[in-house]
Design an enzyme around this catalytic site. Structure first.
Site, PDB file in Angstrom:
ATOM      1  N   ARG A 115      -3.775   1.156  -9.382  1.00 56.45           N
ATOM      2  CA  ARG A 115      -2.822   0.168  -9.886  1.00 56.45           C
ATOM      3  C   ARG A 115      -3.515  -1.156 -10.156  1.00 56.45           C
ATOM      4  O   ARG A 115      -4.613  -1.405  -9.620  1.00 56.45           O
ATOM      5  CB  ARG A 115      -1.739  -0.071  -8.815  1.00 56.45           C
ATOM      6  N   ASP A 149       1.970  -3.725  -8.401  1.00 62.63           N
ATOM      7  CA  ASP A 149       1.618  -2.521  -7.625  1.00 62.63           C
ATOM      8  C   ASP A 149       2.257  -1.273  -8.232  1.00 62.63           C
ATOM      9  O   ASP A 149       1.954  -0.157  -7.816  1.00 62.63           O
ATOM     10  CB  ASP A 149       2.047  -2.670  -6.162  1.00 62.63           C
ATOM     11  N   GLY A 155       0.886  -1.175   0.000  1.00 61.52           N
ATOM     12  CA  GLY A 155       0.000   0.000   0.000  1.00 61.52           C
ATOM     13  C   GLY A 155       0.913   1.212   0.000  1.00 61.52           C
ATOM     14  O   GLY A 155       2.136   1.072  -0.008  1.00 61.52           O
ATOM     15  N   GLY A 199       3.079   3.188   1.445  1.00 62.73           N
ATOM     16  CA  GLY A 199       3.820   3.163   2.709  1.00 62.73           C
ATOM     17  C   GLY A 199       4.653   4.408   2.927  1.00 62.73           C
ATOM     18  O   GLY A 199       5.151   4.641   4.027  1.00 62.73           O
ATOM     19  N   ARG A 200       4.864   5.159   1.859  1.00 56.47           N
ATOM     20  CA  ARG A 200       5.617   6.408   2.010  1.00 56.47           C
ATOM     21  C   ARG A 200       5.064   7.483   1.074  1.00 56.47           C
ATOM     22  O   ARG A 200       5.788   8.365   0.609  1.00 56.47           O
ATOM     23  CB  ARG A 200       7.090   6.188   1.762  1.00 56.47           C
TER      24      ARG A 200
END
Ligand code: AMP
Ligand code: MG
Length: 471
Positions: free
Chosen positions: A189, A263, A93, A95-96
């Site tokens: 995505r 992704d 997911g 994450g940053r």
């Protein structure tokens, strides 16, 4: 000459609102010790009506993520799963990163402003949610080079240095930190669909398909395609068309993305998320970019297959809402679409008028042979043979019925082509790292934009410019 992006008004439109509850999590940005603008892409800020921002306003919106007017009140970190090097990972997911804003471009199409390095989210696992400055600089270089070579890529919109020290295995540490903003048509995505399959969220998948078809419309499936009226099938055809074109654009650019995981596959077919990418130093299908890609899964010559495989994963996900036959029919178009896209893009980069896929494919083979035998890079090859006039031997034979396209731009009579080999990337970074000298980066961006202008309008596949009507 390439037409430059046209200035337009700022037009916020948070279409994602309808999906936000189940598509992501509202998050807060990191509180950075400093926000120093290092790159603002005013060329692409113009068509989204943001070029007028002062530097203070820019840093507030793209460094501290104060919401843009009438836009998302809070950032939205998106949920997704994905196959990473063909292993399914449900634990990823944003994450940053997060979706910071949505707005319409001057062509009426919906665009996302998404971030990288903006702080931790519920999907960060053990990660720090940060991006290194070098990573951000590399993303600027990759996107500017790809855009100039006609590829369909996200645009690097902003890079702001954030004054933290980061620890990384693959960079000298402590490393400088940055937050980046990218502009692209959607951040949906293939992995977003895979997650909805895994969670068996049928209604959400139907809503996501509708969202994609409404806001990112593309050409309709061929007349004889089975189930061509079904939403899932229409989306599948569009994604296959776009992925075939994307794969072709990598091959013609001589670009190795490095991490073609599901992704990292935008359903609008825009290339994005640039990590360990490389450009080919010479024509070599086995050339691999990522040091951790031990098996060469995403080697240069395997990229078309990787994108096809990824389309297959979208089909698997869409089975939640539709039959197999229409999806398989769409998948089966990939090879032919890819060949046609290579032919079209190759002629474009070489500066000759296409003569039909069969003939153009033979031309491509003759060019590849010349590159292999001459051990030269695609950049040098295309530059030396621009317009076809300088070819010798077999290549001259293959080119004899081809008419040259416009090559009057001054770039073509220069001494050398633009390229993006690792030595130059490292030198640009070293100037910043060792002397805080940003000159080489900015000169490179300028030179790349000049090359883009010389290449002319991006070679879009038929029907792909479909814009949303401006209401
Ligand atoms: P990427 O290789 O950048 O596509 O990232 C793959 C996954 O790892 C995504 O879910 C990212 O959000 C996550 N990720 C990568 N780097 C970090 C980081 N420094 N902190 C948190 N998550 C990260
Ligand atoms: Mg990614």
């Amino acid at each position: 000459m390439r037409a430059e992006p046209q200035a337009a008004d700022y037009r916020p439109e948070t279409a994602i609102d309808a999906l936000a509850e189940w598509l992501g999590a509202r998050v807060a940005p990191a509180d950075f010790p400093k926000t120093q603008i290092r790159f603002r892409n005013d060329r692409w800020a113009k068509p989204v009506g943001l070029a007028h921002l002062s530097d203070e306003e820019w840093a507030a919106h793209f460094g501290r993520f104060e919401p843009l007017p009438d836009n998302l009140p809070e950032p939205l970190a998106l949920k997704y799963h994905g196959h990473q090097f063909r292993a399914y990972n449900p634990d990823i997911g944003d994450g940053r990163g997060f979706l910071a804003a949505q707005l319409r471009g001057s062509d009426g199409r919906l665009l996302d402003l998404g971030t990288k390095g903006s702080g931790q989210t519920p999907y960060s696992r053990n990660g720090d949610g940060r991006l290194t400055l070098k990573g951000a600089i590399r993303e600027i270089l990759a996107t500017e080079m790809l855009e100039a070579l006609g590829a369909n890529t996200s645009k690097t919109f902003s890079v702001i240095e954030t004054g933290e020290q980061l620890w990384r295995d693959d960079e000298p540490s402590p490393a400088r930190s940055a937050v980046m903003v990218r502009l692209s048509h959607s951040h949906i995505r293939i992995g977003t669909f895979q997650r909805l399959l895994a969670m068996e969220e049928t209604e959400h998948m139907e809503a996501l398909i509708t969202y994609c078809l409404t806001h990112f419309p593309g050409p309709q499936p061929p007349e004889d395609a089975p189930g061509r009226d079904e939403a899932a099938a229409i989306l599948m055809h569009q994604v296959v068309e776009r992925m075939a074109d994307l794969a072709a654009s990598y091959m013609v650019a001589g670009f190795v993305h490095g991490v073609l995981n599901t992704d990292n596959m935008n359903i609008t077919g825009e290339s994005f998320d640039y990590g360990p990418w490389r450009w080919l130093p010479k024509w070599d299908p086995s050339f691999t970019a990522a040091y951790f890609d031990h098996g060469g899964l995403y080697a240069f010559g395997r990229q078309p297959e990787a994108l096809h495989w990824n389309c297959g994963q979208l089909a698997v996900a869409l089975r939640l809402v539709t039959d197999a036959d229409p999806l398989i029919a769409a998948l089966n178009r990939y090879g032919e679409l890819y060949m046609a896209a290579v032919a079209r893009r190759w002629c474009w980069r070489l500066g000759v008028e296409p003569r039909g896929v069969e003939s153009d494919t033979q031309l491509v083979a003759a060019c590849e042979k010349a590159m292999r035998e001459g051990k030269i890079s695609p950049d040098a090859f295309f530059f030396a043979n621009r317009g076809g006039g300088n070819a010798v031997g077999d290549l001259a034979d293959a080119l004899k019925n081809y008419a040259p396209a416009d090559s009057s731009h001054a770039y073509w009579s220069g001494d050398a082509p633009q390229s993006m080999l690792i030595e130059e990337v490292e030198a640009i970074w070293a100037a910043i790292d060792e002397g805080d000298d940003w000159g080489p980066l900015h000169s490179k961006i300028e030179a790349l934009r000049e090359m883009g202008s010389a290449h002319g309008e991006r070679p879009e596949p038929t029907g792909h410019q479909t814009a949303n009507p401006i209401e």
